[in-house]
Design a protein around this motif. Structure first.
Motif: not given
Length: 56
Positions: A39-46, A48-56
């Motif tokens: 989930v973290y890597q997908l959010k990073r690829a798209y 989304l990391v940094g736009k919201e707190e990533v607590s996956a």
């Protein structure tokens, strides 16, 4: 007041063995579950990391 909750979707995913191995190694290094790492890597690829707190 209604609480905003998100229900995660369940997904069966087939990964090539080398991708699974890398994701598994990274999850262990980052002390995350394999699911959280994916989930973290997908959010990073798209982006989304940094736009919201990533607590996956």
């Amino acid at each position: 007041m209604k609480k905003n909750t998100v229900t995660p979707l369940r997904l069966m995913l087939r990964l090539p063995p080398e991708v699974h191995q890398i994701a598994k190694e990274m999850s262990e290094q980052q002390l995350r579950s394999l699911n959280s790492e994916i989930v973290y890597q997908l959010k990073r690829a798209y982006g989304l990391v940094g736009k919201e707190e990533v607590s996956a």
